[in-house]
Design an enzyme around this catalytic site. Structure first.
Site, mmCIF file in Angstrom:
data_model
loop_
_atom_site.group_PDB
_atom_site.id
_atom_site.type_symbol
_atom_site.label_atom_id
_atom_site.label_comp_id
_atom_site.label_asym_id
_atom_site.label_seq_id
_atom_site.Cartn_x
_atom_site.Cartn_y
_atom_site.Cartn_z
ATOM 1 C CD GLU A 96 69.809 44.983 71.597
ATOM 2 O OE1 GLU A 96 70.234 46.146 71.443
ATOM 3 O OE2 GLU A 96 69.595 44.202 70.664
ATOM 4 C CB CYS A 109 68.596 53.492 76.816
ATOM 5 S SG CYS A 109 67.501 53.191 75.431
ATOM 6 C CB CYS A 116 58.972 47.219 68.223
ATOM 7 S SG CYS A 116 58.017 48.746 68.160
ATOM 8 C CB CYS A 120 60.236 52.757 62.556
ATOM 9 S SG CYS A 120 58.983 53.531 63.590
ATOM 10 C CB CYS A 123 63.598 50.810 64.067
ATOM 11 S SG CYS A 123 63.767 50.220 65.768
ATOM 12 C CD GLU A 164 55.360 53.590 71.086
ATOM 13 O OE1 GLU A 164 56.278 53.988 70.366
ATOM 14 O OE2 GLU A 164 54.874 54.280 71.997
ATOM 15 C CB CYS A 337 67.708 49.603 71.194
ATOM 16 S SG CYS A 337 68.260 49.552 72.882
#
Ligand code: SAH
Length: 349
Positions: A96, A109, A116, A120, A123, A164, A337
């Site tokens: 995205e 962005c 990822c 987290c 997220c 990341e 995202c």
């Protein structure tokens, strides 16, 4: 016959492309032409390169691959014309990007990985881990595809999409080299922001490189106990270590470090948290960005009330900490995202 492992031509600098093309005995002006097609005219195929002969294009296609991103879905906000793209990569994976319009121009962005590994809790990008890292060409292609879509120059980039960036260090650095190169889109490094959850050894490496990009660190909590609850990476590098690396970065580059702080109701938005955060950052070349947390279907975090955000902001201001509250752009298109890719995955299941 096609070469089995084709070279990713869009990840090459002009000097590297020139080296690669030596094997074909092309005249040297071809290097400029081909580089222009890729990085100025944003060609997605060799067939578009109409000033290159058909035979040459065929040869190029046998040896090289042009990595592209195809718009699989596009959502345009009716409130502020923020655009959210779901892009399909050559191998069928999805990422995205979000394009935002500011007074100073367009900012995109971009994603740096498919998924990822950082875990987290708030997220959406990390829910199924990281499938793979993106190549420099695939990070560039997000910018190129969006520029083509709006037929305008995009002047700012934030590496704040899925993934990341410091977990894909070499490719991200190569991307920065390519995107700031005068032979390509020639973006100012000052207009690039790299956001990390706090991979300390890589922040140190980046500081030593002394690039004039902005470092943004996702802090989200002022004390280790709280930060570790939502960000597993904090168990490896705690807040003290992260902040020491940020101070080093600010000292070496003379650039202000940004701290992202997602405001989660009842978790990290108390007046006490604000006081603690102010204490941590006092005297540092820093800026805090308060982001009302985006609701993600798979978790139960709720955004803080406007009044708590205001109070938090005021406490930081009273302690002379530079702070802004992130404007919510694209609220009607769920523009944070990871969420579009997930809804696409869920549908296909
Ligand atoms: N991995 C990098 C960059 C990608 S995440 C990083 O951690 O910084 C980009 C930013 O969005 C980070 O600050 C991240 O913590 C934040 N973020 C992730 N999920 C969010 C959510 N649901 N609401 C608000 N911010 C979120």
């Amino acid at each position: 016959m096609d070469k089995t492992n084709k070279t990713d031509i869009k990840s090459l600098t002009k000097a590297e492309l020139s080296d690669e093309l030596k094997q074909f005995d092309f005249p040297s002006f071809r290097v400029d032409q081909i580089y222009d097609w890729l990085h100025i005219k944003f060609a997605d195929s060799f067939d578009e390169m109409t000033n290159v002969s058909k035979d040459m294009r065929k040869l190029l296609a046998e040896y090289f691959e042009i990595k592209t991103v195809k718009i699989a879905k596009k959502l345009v906000s009716e409130i502020d014309s923020t655009r959210k793209y779901l892009f399909e990569l050559n191998d069928g994976e999805y990422i995205e990007s979000v394009l935002m319009k500011y007074k100073y121009g367009y900012s995109i962005c971009v994603s740096t990985q498919v998924g990822c590994n950082m875990g987290c809790k708030f997220c959406a990008s990390t829910l199924n881990g990281c499938v793979r890292s993106l190549e420099p060409s695939e990070i560039l292609s997000q910018l190129y595809a969006a520029s083509k879509d709006i037929s305008q120059r995009i002047s700012h980039i934030v590496l704040m999409g899925m993934g990341e960036p410091l977990d894909n260090f070499d490719n991200v650095l190569k991307f920065i080299e390519l995107v700031t190169n005068k032979d390509g889109v020639n973006l100012s490094a000052r207009n690039i922001t790299l956001s990390t959850c706090g991979i300390v050894p890589k922040i140190k490496l980046l500081a030593d490189m002394n690039l004039p990009i902005t470092l943004s660190v996702s802090l989200h909590a002022p004390v280790d106990e709280l930060r570790s609850k939502t960000m597993p990476v904090n168990n490896k590098w705690g807040i003290d270590e992260v902040l020491a690396a940020c101070k080093d970065y600010a000292n070496k580059t003379s650039r202000r470090v940004s701290f992202e702080y997602a405001m989660i109701k009842g978790v990290n938005d108390s007046a006490e948290c604000a006081e603690q955060l102010a204490g941590l950052l006092s005297g540092m070349l820093a800026h805090v960005n308060l982001i009302p947390v985006n609701n993600v279907e798979e978790n139960s975090f709720i955004r803080s009330d406007d009044s708590s955000i205001k109070e938090f902001e005021n406490i930081l201001k009273s302690k002379h900490i530079a702070v802004t509250v992130r404007r919510t752009l694209g609220a009607d298109i769920n523009a944070s995202c990871g969420q579009l890719r997930r809804s696409n995955q869920n549908k296909r299941r």
